[in-house]
Each structure stands twice: as C-alpha cells, then as structure tokens.
Design a protein around this motif. Structure first.
Motif, mmCIF file in Angstrom:
data_model
loop_
_atom_site.group_PDB
_atom_site.id
_atom_site.type_symbol
_atom_site.label_atom_id
_atom_site.label_comp_id
_atom_site.label_asym_id
_atom_site.label_seq_id
_atom_site.Cartn_x
_atom_site.Cartn_y
_atom_site.Cartn_z
ATOM 1 N N HIS B 220 31.848 43.353 32.703
ATOM 2 C CA HIS B 220 32.809 42.291 32.990
ATOM 3 C C HIS B 220 34.010 42.815 33.765
ATOM 4 N N TYR B 221 33.877 43.965 34.369
ATOM 5 C CA TYR B 221 35.018 44.520 35.094
ATOM 6 C C TYR B 221 35.245 43.815 36.419
ATOM 7 N N THR B 222 34.283 43.034 36.818
ATOM 8 C CA THR B 222 34.469 42.294 38.052
ATOM 9 C C THR B 222 34.313 40.811 37.732
ATOM 10 N N THR B 223 34.811 39.971 38.606
ATOM 11 C CA THR B 223 34.784 38.535 38.317
ATOM 12 C C THR B 223 33.509 37.900 38.866
ATOM 13 N N LYS B 271 37.111 49.897 41.643
ATOM 14 C CA LYS B 271 38.041 49.223 40.736
ATOM 15 C C LYS B 271 37.435 49.162 39.334
#
Lengths: 512, 534
Positions: B220-223, B271
């Motif tokens: 879930h580190y990215t949308t 990121k």
C-alpha cells in the motif's frame, strides 16, 4: 514508430474509473498512515490549513505532539485582517464561546499621554462594518480550531511526536515523517508534507538558510480584574524602557507583555533579575489603573517569557515539503501580526493549491511553481506586517540600531545596546507619536496596515517617511535658531537613521 | 575524411606559394591530380559504399554455416520487421534451422530454435549473460541485478529467494484477492457500460495484472491512482521492448517514451522503498515483497551490529542470508525488474486463459466445480496455500495455457566470449543469441498433438514428466525467480473469477491469430462480455 500501440483500447479503465471513494481515502489514512497532505503541528496555521484542504477534498493527516489545551503567552490578539481571513475559511465561529474580547483599535501611551487609534472603516467591506479584532486565551482558540479540524471531512488529527522527515533516498523528495506515538515508532506519509511546527521548529534548520534572530524577550503576566484606560483596545505603553503591551484576553484577565532586551543591566542577575526590572523600571511607567494588578501578578510569581524573533520569509524549494507559519517567517509580536499572517497565508495557499490548479499534490514540479507564486503573492499583506512590526519596534524601543554591528546586515536584525538610547530614534519616536496625534489619515493609514486591512506596501513606505520628515520638522521647530546648522545636520542624521531602520527589512522582503 | 575533403579545397595558388620555398611543388601537384575533378560528395559516396560492403562481408563472415538471409539490407537489416514483429515471421525463422541468424544495425543475432539448442544457451553462463532485450539496459539501468553475472548474480539472487518461499507467497495472497475483487467489479462495470456488447479486454487484463503486481511487490505504499498511471504508461515500456532497437534513444520514439515511463516507475518504487524502510523499522508487518526484503535487511543489520558490539548472538537467530543495506534506488531497480518480468507475461497468460476457458465450456465447468469444492462450497472463502495445493485441475489449465500459448517466445542473451555452440559453429563475441521456447513447448514428442489445448495431459498424460521441454520460465542460472508466484497468481485469479463471474468470448476471425507485443496476445485483443454470476 509508436503506431501499433493500440490507442483505442488504452486506458479504458482509467477513464471509466469513478473518483476514489471517501472510504478508500479514510482507510488509507487510518490503516496505511498515508494521505495527500501530512501537516506537522496542529497550531494556528496547521489547523486552519487542514480545514481548508480537507474541505477541498484532500485527504489530510494533522499531527500534533500534545492535544491538551496549550497554555502560552502568544497568539492572543487577532487583527481584523485575521478575523476576515478566518471568516473566508469558514472558521469564524472558532472565536465564539471562548470569552473572546472584541478589539476596536489601539491606545498608544507616550510618557503618560494617550492617543486613540481606532481601526479605520474598511473601504473594501460592502457592509461598511467597523473592523473588529479579537483577543482571547490562546489555548481556548487553539482547541476550537482543532475541534473544527476534527469535524472536517477527510481530516484526521493524530497525537504523535514527529521525530524525523522521510526522504526518497534517490530523488530527495520528502515523503512524510517518522514519529513516536506513545512509546511506539510510527510514520505518516503524504504527497505533500507541511511543516508548521512553530517558532522553535525542529526541522527548519535543514531546509531554510536563515535562522531566527532574537534580541529581546516578551515577559508575560496575567493581570486579574484590571481596568485599562481604554477598554477593548490594545495598549502600547512607551517611555524610558522598551514597550509594554496590554490587552484584555477574557472577562477577568488582561495580558501584559513586557519587552525586555537581552542583556539589559537592570534585568541582570546582579540587579535582581527580570522580576526586579519589572518592578523597579517597568511598573512605574504603567498607567495608574493597571499598577495594582501588575504588582499582584508579580507577587504571584508566575513569570513566563517568549523570545521575540525575526525570521525573514524564504521560498519553499524542497520537493514534497513546504514550511509555513512561524517555522518559515516571524516578525516582532509588537503589532500582533502573527496569526493574521498565518490565516491569510492559508487563504492564499488553499487557492494556489486548489485541486483545479494542482490535481495531484505529489506533482512536485507544479507544487513548487505554486510555492514560488505563494512567496510573492503573500507579500502584499505579509511584507507590510513584517516590515511594520520590525520598524515600529525599532522606533518604540529606541535603543539604537548600529549599522557597524557585524550581525546587523547579515541578520537584518536589531542590535539593541541597552541603556544607550539612540538620540535619532528618540526624535523619530516622538515624531511618530505626534504624527498619530494629528489623527485622520495619519492614524488610519498606519493602523490599517497593522490591522491587515491595507495591503499596499507603498502605504507603509509613505507613512514611514512621513513620520521621519515630520520628526525632523518638529526638531527644527523646537530647537533654537542659533543652533540651526547643528539642527540641520541632526535632521540629516535622523533621516539617515530612518533609512537604516527600514531598508534592511525592505531588502529582506525582496529576496527569494 | 574531413581532412581529405579539406585538401580538395586547397587552392593551387596557395600550394604554389607555400610550396615554392620548400621545394615540394611536385608533391602538391600529385595531390592536385588526385583530387582533380572530385568533390566531397564523391568521396562520401565511396566511403559509404565501402562501409556497405564491409557491413555485408562482416555479416556473411559472422553468419558462417547457419541459416539466414544471404545478404542483409544495408545497415538496418530487417529492422522494420522488428518494429512490427509477426509471429509467422518468427515461426518461419525457427523452422529454417536449429540455428539461424539476422543482423540489425550493429547487432548480429543468432536464434537457437530447438529444445536442445535453446537449453544449451540457457545453460552456458560461461559464454552468455542475459540482456533481456536490446533496450533493457537503458530502461532498467546497466547496474541492474538482472545483468549481473557469475557469483555476483548468484549471491544477489540468494538474497531474493526468501521472498518467494511458500510461507512468503502465502502472505501476499490476501493482497492479491483484494485486487481481484476490485477489478472483477470493474470488468462488470465495463461490460455494463458497453451495453453488454463485447469489448476488447486485453488492456483491462493488463491493468489488473499491473495492480496485482504492484500490490504484491510494493503493498500500500503507492496509491491506486499511481498504480493506474503505471499500468497505463507501462504500454510505452512494452512497446519499446523490441528484440533490437535503433542504437540510440531518439526523442519522441518508442524507446524514448519507454524510458520516460520506466523512470516514472523507478521513481514511484523508490518512494515505496523509503516508506517501507520506515514502516518496517517501526515494527510493521510484512504485506508485500518489498517489506519482506527490507525486513531481511534490517535483521541482517541488527545482527551485524550485535556482532560488532560483541553481544553474543544465538546462531539460531542468525539471518539465513546476511544482506547488506540496499539504497532506495537499488530496491526500486530490483522491484522494477519483478514488474518488468511479470507485467507482460502475466497479462498475456491472463488474456489467453480467459479466452481459452470461455471457448471451452467443459473446461470452465470443471474449474468452477473444483474451485467450489476446495472452498467447501463457500464461494466467498478466502484463499490460502492449502487450498491452492488442492486445485489440481485449475493448475493443469494454467500450465496448459502456458504451454499452448507461451507468453515469452524468446529470451535474448549477450555473447560475452566466442561461444562454440556446435562443433561447426561458433557464435561471435558481442552478438546476441536467443533461445526460443515455443518449439520445445509444441514438440509432438513431448506433448502429443501439441496444437490442441488439453489440460488433462497434465493430470493423466505425461506432460508433467517433460521437464526438459518446459521452458516457459527458462532454465539455467537465470530461470524465472517468480515462477511459482506467477502460476499461483493465475490459478487464484481464474479460480476466483470462475466463481463470481460469467464471461462470453465473442470470437472473431483473428482470435486465434497470435499478435506479438513483447509477449503474445490474440490479434483481436480478446473481445469479452462479463456478467455477474449469481
């Protein structure tokens, strides 16, 4: 060469996808600690910004190390320009039910002689209402703002102590923060990280080249049931010592803020410290009606202080992060401009970062472009308040600004040499008071600037030099003709001093 | 050449003037005659023709005894074919000989088509190293682990093995299901919005796979928005994956767009890496492959610190593999290779799987029956590893799909030193050698009646024993690290789809025509209609 990429079938889902539902965003905030915006510090700026961005549909995490009602001696007077900004943000009701006192203007007392300076009618207000400021207990107001943030959709407030900034090790983009929640390590991620952690910001140093400079402190006392010479007005008491501010913050409470320059001999340990300075030097200069309560507060003992800092604004250039509020820009609290600047900054910033202009806050290029606009557009209001606060303090403290001081040009700061009252500043101080006494335009202009109503830097420039010339005129008029040549030289010196006072601050505002 | 051209413009008068004193008048005269009546253009033409001849001679020399065109199109060779590759073209090439060749621009390419020839290349790390495709070095960066060789490669790979163990794979299943649910709902809506008329689903399957991959790899580190952007832009990367590209990246061409898209993905994953490091350090649980890797790094670091401080550490608590700390960019690069490896291949397999099942109601019915059975009749039961073990028929369907329509047809390698691939032919150093998978997987000796889709060959037949022919995931030191994950993903996805969705394939004349788009797809992009299964 790209012809065989079947455009017809591309991004089919992309187009048909409905907007991301609120549930998903709530889940991302609460489960993944991930939002559009992470705001460090639920203070004046942080709360207001959370509300403004949350209302625009941004997902916001507002982080605060203690959600208990703060007890501080700052952020107690909101100028009419701040009240108006608060209204624009839909937060006007935060001033209700906190026993706030309306403020209609100022009373300046110069060696016992008072002059009333009411806020001028705002020509831009269609209702022609008389502008009102508000003074109150800082903590109560903060709690109202936090309540408002908590009620705003898309916003969550979290009690956690931010310990570090999270950075993309490859690109340097800021991705959020590390923190400590109770005893556990924690983290909050955002497309944009807003650092608004106040005057003693933990994170400013790494990202801003200027550091705040403080040459004096405000010592605060809470006076109980005292009567001010002109109720519902802020009072500025000028005399031999540095200025004193008096304003009511509740039905029974009045705040006294006493400026005490650093290293002043009368406040040295040898001479009994600040307490005896307040008793022996400050107390006699206060209006009679105030003295008993002031003395009582002194006897009670609870003395607190805040450094009076000066920090010129800087453009935010770090991708993924903006530093705002006192963390980014401070001026002397003499004119009570801090919160007014903060709320106006929030109004401007929420316009510049509106989802129509910036669909994705993770688009660092666009955000930084908007931050550059922010830096310049906020100046109409903030440069006025910043320069005015610093220049007025120079005049009112009249303690001398020495251009030969090496710290002077580099820090744009005041060098206060205690007990070396500067004769030119004394002339300017008197001229300023006499200028106010003329009334009309001579007070409407300056107080309109101070109140955050007039947003024209030139008006400040005009009045400042009007005061300078008027001071010189008074000097010429009152001194004997025999000494005319000397007086002329003295006049030139006063004019030079006026320039030396104001130009460094003007220059600081035209920097990137 | 520039100097020669310059000489031809020297004026006779100037020569005479400067030559007189030095007595080189005659020499000047010789040069004069040589260039008399010639111009820069004729010289350029001569040089050009010489280069053409050199290019042809070099080609013929390199080609030696193996199959291939007798001459190449000057310089670019069959470059235009590779811009728009055709399955039939490749097939003809494989049929032309065990080894065949082409030359495109500067690259000499040898294709190894038979099972044994392909295996020989796969298993010769002494002579070859992977190059993925020509442009891959530019997209993935030359420092990427997939280009590592020898011990460095083995060591790096060891550090990743732990991310694909049975226990690790089980951790990723809930995330996969979450994405299936979301995308099955989207499929229904797409069909609904299209008025229940067939629409091509290939790109929707690509997006599904990209979302599953991102969820498994970076959690879930990215949308969701970022995942959609990656899925969408990934088209550019796939489009750039030709066997051989123009030697440099020219702005606004496929490779340029591909590079931009790859950079975007790398940045997004970097990121995620920074965030994963923070979350794992804060004691978060493993929800994705990146977490697993970062956690292993943290444990190694902790172990090393303890040892350095002289704190006694129980050998039982020593991490299985001691990892160094990888930078955000290194982690991103590595995770990107996972996406790179999975996205096109899984999308290809998914598309064929949905098409093949829709066209074969009996297969569909048996999958559905098995899926309900392994869930003890509860179609909403969450998938776990034991359940996966019981999916015998579903597994056979997936394997047969991969055999029948192998997503990856060819696996390019770089020849790092003269490679005597047969007794009579040595592949020159610096050329590309490409083992192929399709011929081995359609070998009638290993898989009788190979052009028939028959899942039962994996249950009652002998397909499972043909390990030498099973080249779907390559073989040798660079075989696919994620092969178990990939097959589990396809099984879980199609299994779940069979219980919750009905779909109908509206076959067209091009449904069985193979389109090559890095991997293979039905030429018509698989027109389907999805409806909810009540």
């Amino acid at each position: 060469m790209r012809s065989e990429v079947p455009n017809s079938s591309r991004s089919m889902i992309l187009r048909s996808d409905p907007d991301v539902s609120a549930d998903v965003r709530d889940q991302r905030r609460l489960r993944d600690h991930d939002a559009d915006v992470v705001i460090v510090g639920a203070g004046i700026l942080g709360c207001a910004l959370a509300v403004a961005l949350g209302k625009q549909g941004r997902s916001v995490l507002l982080l605060e190390k203690s959600l208990k009602e703060p007890d501080r001696i700052v952020g107690e007077l909101l100028q009419p320009g701040g009240v108006a900004a608060l209204e624009k943000l839909g937060l006007r009701d935060c001033l209700d039910d906190i026993d706030a006192i309306p403020v209609y203007g100022y009373e300046v007392i110069y060696y016992g002689q008072g002059v009333e300076i009411p806020y001028p009618e705002n020509a831009n207000d269609p209702n022609r209402r008389r502008p009102e400021g508000r003074s109150f207990h800082h903590g109560r107001f903060i709690q109202k703002l936090r309540d408002a943030a908590m009620r705003t959709p898309n916003v969550n407030i979290v009690e956690t102590t931010v310990t570090d900034i999270v950075k993309n090790g490859w690109t340097g983009q800021i991705l959020g923060v590390q923190s400590q929640t109770k005893l556990n390590s924690d983290y909050y991620f955002g497309s944009l990280t807003v650092v608004a952690d106040g005057y003693s910001s933990k994170f400013r140093k790494q990202y801003i080249k200027h550091q705040p400079v403080s040459r004096s402190k405000f010592w605060g006392l809470e006076l109980i049931d005292t009567e001010l010479p002109r109720p519902r007005h802020g009072h500025v008491v000028l005399g031999d010592s540095a200025p004193v501010l008096l304003y009511q913050i509740g039905t029974h409470e009045t705040r006294a803020l006493v400026d005490v320059p650093d290293n002043i001999p009368s406040a040295s340990v040898k001479n009994g410290g600040v307490k005896s300075h307040l008793r022996n030097v400050v107390l006699p200069g206060l209006p009679k009606s105030v003295r008993p309560a002031f003395e009582a507060a002194l006897d009670k003992g609870a003395l607190r202080s805040m450094p009076n800092s000066w920090l010129p604004p800087t453009t935010n250039k770090t991708p993924g992060m903006v530093i705002l509020g006192d963390a980014m820009n401070m001026r002397h609290p003499l004119t009570g401009g801090g919160m007014t600047v903060a709320f106006n900054d929030v109004v401007l910033l929420s316009e510049l970062l509106n989802p129509e202009k910036v669909p994705d806050l993770g688009d660092t290029k666009v955000v930084l472009q908007q931050m550059s606009k922010f830096h310049w557009q906020r100046k109409n209001l903030t440069s006025v308040i910043n320069i005015l606060a610093q220049a007025l303090y120079s005049l009112f403290a009249a303690n001398g600004t020495d251009p030969s001081d090496p710290g002077y040009t580099t820090n744009y700061s005041l060098t206060l040499k205690p007990e070396t009252a500067d004769p030119q500043l004394r002339v300017l101080q008197l001229g300023c008071f006499r200028y106010f006494q003329m009334g009309g335009q001579c007070i409407d202009g300056p107080v309109g600037l101070l109140a955050g109503i007039i947003r024209q830097p030139f008006v400040l420039f005009y009045h400042f030099f009007a005061v300078a010339l008027y001071s010189i005129w008074i000097m010429l008029r009152t001194r004997s003709l025999l000494r005319l040549p000397l007086t002329v030289v003295g006049g030139a010196a006063v004019f030079w001093k006026a320039c030396v006072v104001i130009f460094p601050y003007i220059f600081s505002e035209v920097k990137v | 050449m520039a100097a020669a051209a310059g000489n031809s413009f020297t004026s006779p008068a100037a020569n005479a003037l400067y030559g007189s004193g030095l007595d080189v008048k005659d020499v000047g005269g010789v040069l004069q005659r040589l260039f008399n009546g010639t111009s820069g253009w004729t010289i350029a033409l001569t040089v050009f023709l010489m280069l053409v001849v050199y290019d042809q001679i070099l080609y013929i020399y390199q080609k030696g005894s193996i199959a291939g065109p007798r001459l190449k199109i000057p310089f670019m060779g069959p470059f235009l074919d590779s811009v728009n590759p055709k399955f039939e073209g490749y097939k003809a090439k494989w049929d032309s000989g065990d080894l065949s060749c082409v030359s495109v621009f500067h690259k000499f390419v040898v294709i190894a088509s038979t099972r044994d020839m392909a295996r020989k290349v796969f298993n010769s790390p002494m002579y070859v190293k992977p190059c993925v495709v020509d442009v891959a070095q530019k997209l993935l960066r030359p420092t990427n682990w997939v280009f590592l060789d020898g011990k460095a490669h083995v060591d790096f790979r060891k550090g990743l093995n732990g991310l694909f163990t049975r226990r690790a794979l089980e951790l990723y299943l809930p995330g996969q299901e979450e994405v299936y649910d979301k995308y099955f709902a989207k499929f229904l809506k797409l069909s609904e919005d299209a008025g229940r008329k067939p629409i091509p689903f290939m790109s929707a399957f690509r997006e599904l796979n990209c979302a599953v991959s991102c969820r498994t790899f970076v959690g879930h580190y990215t949308t969701d928005e970022a995942v959609r952007k990656i899925a969408n832009d990934y088209y550019m990367i796939t489009a750039a994956l030709e066997l051989v590209n123009f030697p440099i990246i020219i702005p606004f061409t496929k490779t340029w767009y591909g590079k931009k898209a790859a950079d975007m993905v790398l940045e997004e994953f970097a990121k995620c890496a920074a965030k994963s490091k923070v979350r794992m350090a804060a004691g978060g649980d493993i929800t994705c492959i990146m977490d697993g890797w970062v956690k292993a790094m943290l444990e190694s670091q902790e172990y090393r610190e303890k040892v350095a401080k002289g704190v006694p550490v129980d050998e039982a608590n020593k991490p299985a593999i001691l990892l160094r700390e990888f930078t955000d960019f290194e982690i991103s690069q590595t995770i990107f290779t996972f996406l790179f490896a999975s996205q096109d291949a899984s999308s290809s397999a998914t598309t064929w799987l949905f098409q093949l099942m829709a066209d074969r109601p009996d297969v569909f019915e048996r999958v559905r029956e098995e899926q309900l059975r392994v869930r003890d009749g509860d179609k909403d039961r969450k998938i776990d590893m034991d359940m996966m073990d019981k999916m015998v028929y579903t597994r056979a369907v997936v394997k047969e799909t991969l055999r029948y329509r192998p997503p990856v047809l060819m696996v390019p390698y770089m020849v790092k030193k003269e490679f005597p691939v047969t007794a009579s032919y040595t592949v020159p150093k610096g050329s590309m050698v490409v083992p192929t998978t399709y011929p081995a997987l359609h070998d009638p000796e290993a898989y009788p009646d190979p052009d028939t889709f028959n899942p039962d060959r994996w249950i009652t037949g002998t397909a499972e024993q043909q390990v030498k022919n099973w080249l779907v995931f390559g073989t040798g030191p660079h075989y696919c690290l994620g092969q178990t994950y990939a097959q589990l993903n396809l099984m879980a996805m199609i299994g779940k789809a069979s219980l919750h969705l009905d779909w109908v394939h509206h076959a067209t004349a091009q449904s069985e025509t193979i389109k090559v788009f890095a991997t293979i797809f039905p030429q018509d992009d698989c027109p389907l209609v999805f409806t909810k299964r009540e």
